[in-house]
Motif scaffolding. Sequence first.
Motif, short mmCIF file in Angstrom:
data_model
loop_
_atom_site.label_atom_id
_atom_site.label_comp_id
_atom_site.label_asym_id
_atom_site.label_seq_id
_atom_site.Cartn_x
_atom_site.Cartn_y
_atom_site.Cartn_z
N ARG A 1 19.04 44.54 2.34
CA ARG A 1 17.67 44.21 2.73
C ARG A 1 17.20 45.01 3.93
O ARG A 1 16.02 45.01 4.27
CB ARG A 1 17.56 42.71 3.05
CG ARG A 1 17.94 41.76 1.92
CD ARG A 1 17.05 41.96 0.68
NE ARG A 1 15.66 41.66 0.95
CZ ARG A 1 15.06 40.51 0.68
NH1 ARG A 1 15.77 39.55 0.13
NH2 ARG A 1 13.78 40.31 0.94
N LEU A 2 18.11 45.72 4.57
CA LEU A 2 17.77 46.53 5.75
C LEU A 2 17.35 47.92 5.26
O LEU A 2 18.18 48.76 4.94
CB LEU A 2 18.96 46.63 6.70
CG LEU A 2 19.45 45.30 7.29
CD1 LEU A 2 20.79 45.48 7.98
CD2 LEU A 2 18.41 44.74 8.26
N GLU A 3 16.05 48.13 5.20
CA GLU A 3 15.52 49.38 4.65
C GLU A 3 14.59 50.11 5.61
O GLU A 3 14.21 51.26 5.36
CB GLU A 3 14.78 49.10 3.35
CG GLU A 3 15.67 48.50 2.26
CD GLU A 3 14.89 48.16 1.00
OE1 GLU A 3 15.39 48.48 -0.10
OE2 GLU A 3 13.78 47.60 1.12
N TYR B 1 24.34 53.94 5.35
CA TYR B 1 24.12 53.33 6.66
C TYR B 1 24.48 51.84 6.62
O TYR B 1 25.06 51.30 7.57
CB TYR B 1 22.65 53.47 7.06
CG TYR B 1 22.20 54.89 7.31
CD1 TYR B 1 22.40 55.49 8.54
CD2 TYR B 1 21.55 55.62 6.31
CE1 TYR B 1 21.99 56.80 8.77
CE2 TYR B 1 21.14 56.92 6.53
CZ TYR B 1 21.35 57.51 7.77
OH TYR B 1 20.95 58.80 7.99
N GLN B 2 24.11 51.19 5.54
CA GLN B 2 24.31 49.75 5.44
C GLN B 2 25.78 49.36 5.47
O GLN B 2 26.13 48.26 5.90
CB GLN B 2 23.63 49.23 4.17
CG GLN B 2 22.10 49.33 4.23
CD GLN B 2 21.45 49.33 2.86
OE1 GLN B 2 22.13 49.35 1.83
NE2 GLN B 2 20.12 49.33 2.83
N GLY C 1 28.90 46.16 7.70
CA GLY C 1 30.10 45.44 7.31
C GLY C 1 31.28 45.77 8.22
O GLY C 1 32.08 44.89 8.56
N ASP C 2 31.39 47.04 8.63
CA ASP C 2 32.49 47.43 9.53
C ASP C 2 32.38 46.73 10.88
O ASP C 2 33.38 46.27 11.43
CB ASP C 2 32.47 48.94 9.73
CG ASP C 2 32.80 49.71 8.46
OD1 ASP C 2 33.41 49.10 7.55
OD2 ASP C 2 32.45 50.90 8.37
N THR D 1 27.16 40.10 3.67
CA THR D 1 27.36 40.44 2.27
C THR D 1 26.65 41.76 2.01
O THR D 1 25.63 42.07 2.66
CB THR D 1 26.78 39.38 1.31
OG1 THR D 1 25.34 39.35 1.48
CG2 THR D 1 27.36 37.98 1.61
N PRO D 2 27.13 42.58 1.08
CA PRO D 2 26.44 43.84 0.75
C PRO D 2 25.00 43.60 0.33
O PRO D 2 24.11 44.41 0.64
CB PRO D 2 27.28 44.42 -0.39
CG PRO D 2 28.65 43.86 -0.16
CD PRO D 2 28.42 42.48 0.36
#
Length: 622
Positions: free
Chosen positions: A478-480, A99-100, A104-105, A472-473
């Motif tokens: 941090r999005l959990e 999901y994370q 970035g996309d 940044t990855p």
Amino acid sequence: MGVEEQVRNLVVGALTDLAGSGVLPSEVTSVTFSVERPKRPEHGDLATNAALAVQKAAKKPPREIATLLAERLGKEPDIRAVEIAGPGFLNLRLAPAIYQRVLGDVTAAGPAFGRGPAGLGERVLVEFVSANPTGPLLISHGRGAILGDAVATLLEATGHRVTREYYINDFGNQIRLLAASVLAVALGREPPEGGYGNNDYLEDLVTWLQKTSPELIADDKVEELSRVCVTRMLDGVPGSKALPGIKKTLASLRIQFDGWYSEESLHRWGRVNAALAELQTRGSLEEREGALFFKSTDEGDDKDRVVKKRDGYFTYFASDIAYHADKINRGYDRLVNVLGADHHGYTARVRGALAALGLPKERFEVVLYQLVNLLRDGKPYKMGKRLGNLVTIEEVVDEIDEAARRKGAGADALRYFYLARRSDTTIDLDIELAKKASMDNPVFYLQYGYARLCSILRRAQEKFGLQVPRHTPALAARLEHPDELAILGRLGRFPAIVAEASALREPHRILFYLQELSQDFQSYFTRLKKDGDTILPLDAQMAEAGWQETWDRPKSEARLLWIDAIRTVYGAGLKLAGITALERMHKLEGEAVAAEAELGFGAEEAEGDPQPQASKKEAEAS
């Protein structure tokens, strides 16, 4: 890349590996299968029927294939768990990273997220509105105008080269009746049978003609007068509220046409005679009782159609044949006409004529739309101020603009109400509802969803000096929170939604998507509040000593990046619908107030549920 597409690639990779090792035949890699969300969330994040889809090519039972796939997919770091269900379905539980990556996309593409490569699709001509230029555009014309523009916008977003065209019906009896009606008003005569009566817009037109071209009226120059009348219908009469002009009305809805094609020019330049001569040569015309008929074809139109009447006048269908043949001869790969539901037989008729001319009939298609019921406080509303029993687009747009104290509010409202439902369903447009500055008004609710996102980012900057960070990855990791991941999944589906809405000519899919995205974000806020979690520290927390030490700043930054991504996609969706993306919302009455203050979205309540403030009238009534 969306979550579903990432998972599809993993399944294809698993099938390829199994085929490469000889466990399955190579044919399984070319089989189509589905990846979709299960109806029940407890069954997993996504499900696939890949084992069932390839069973014929694999020559193995689907449960056996499912076992092989489950073992292979279970080794993928993006897959947390695989369960086999029923005859061979695979229920998948995904790792947060899948999901994370969507974040970035979105941040990389920015406002272009969801759009296809420009100029790689078909060359498409979208013809819409095309109302007879015999009066101002009515509220009923508005649906075709907005639907056509939205379809064209979606086609552009998916890489097609689109031309918007208005076909001016400026030839034939209706135009002669318009000129005769103008003369009747000017000279005090009885209106002609089937004419346009003594409407306000005719009065304004006559007044303008008497000042600028009195000789046309004095000499009864019907043909010349009809041309001038058509021009005024398109361009308007300066200073007239009853006749602002078709072009101005469309511009108020944010619609601009690339071309205005005259029906009269088809006759003047001989294109109608040329098309009929070609049909005559091909044996598709037949003369009976002094009239000329186009013979029915196997396209579904089982009735012979008159193209030239006994009196020598051509029918509209004769013009249509020449017009659509000319569209193809101009090099368009696809012709899309947006028409009212009463034109349901039009597709077969035009396709039959194109086929008879030896032209590719499959290039032609029609998008049909149903009627609009105008309501006021839930009751039918039929009386217009300017045109007796006719209600113009300008009248409704102006009324909503005035109530909202914002130019463009009326266009936003009409665009929402006309696009929020399938085109094949009837619409009830309640003017009073469209004017409300409350969550009861779906337009207000939709725009508030965008304004709320902007408000959070403003508060981050103004109170904490936080800008939206660079992606940044590590930050995305941090999005959990389950809702954060679910919303990322929804963001990843946006390109597929745009592609589907374009292919099916269904703009309502974009608004459905935005409504669901807004609801997801609202649910997220509600859950955060219940769990005592916050995106940013609240004023009450900041009043406590040492609050900086307990604040998880990187997590806030990750959430700001996430919110900015949501805002990007939300804004892109609003743009496709042609609805204004408001960064601040304003009250219906009283001074303008920022959305966060008006809706309980500032200070202590900055991250609470939206609480619309009652207008002065509503407060007094309660």
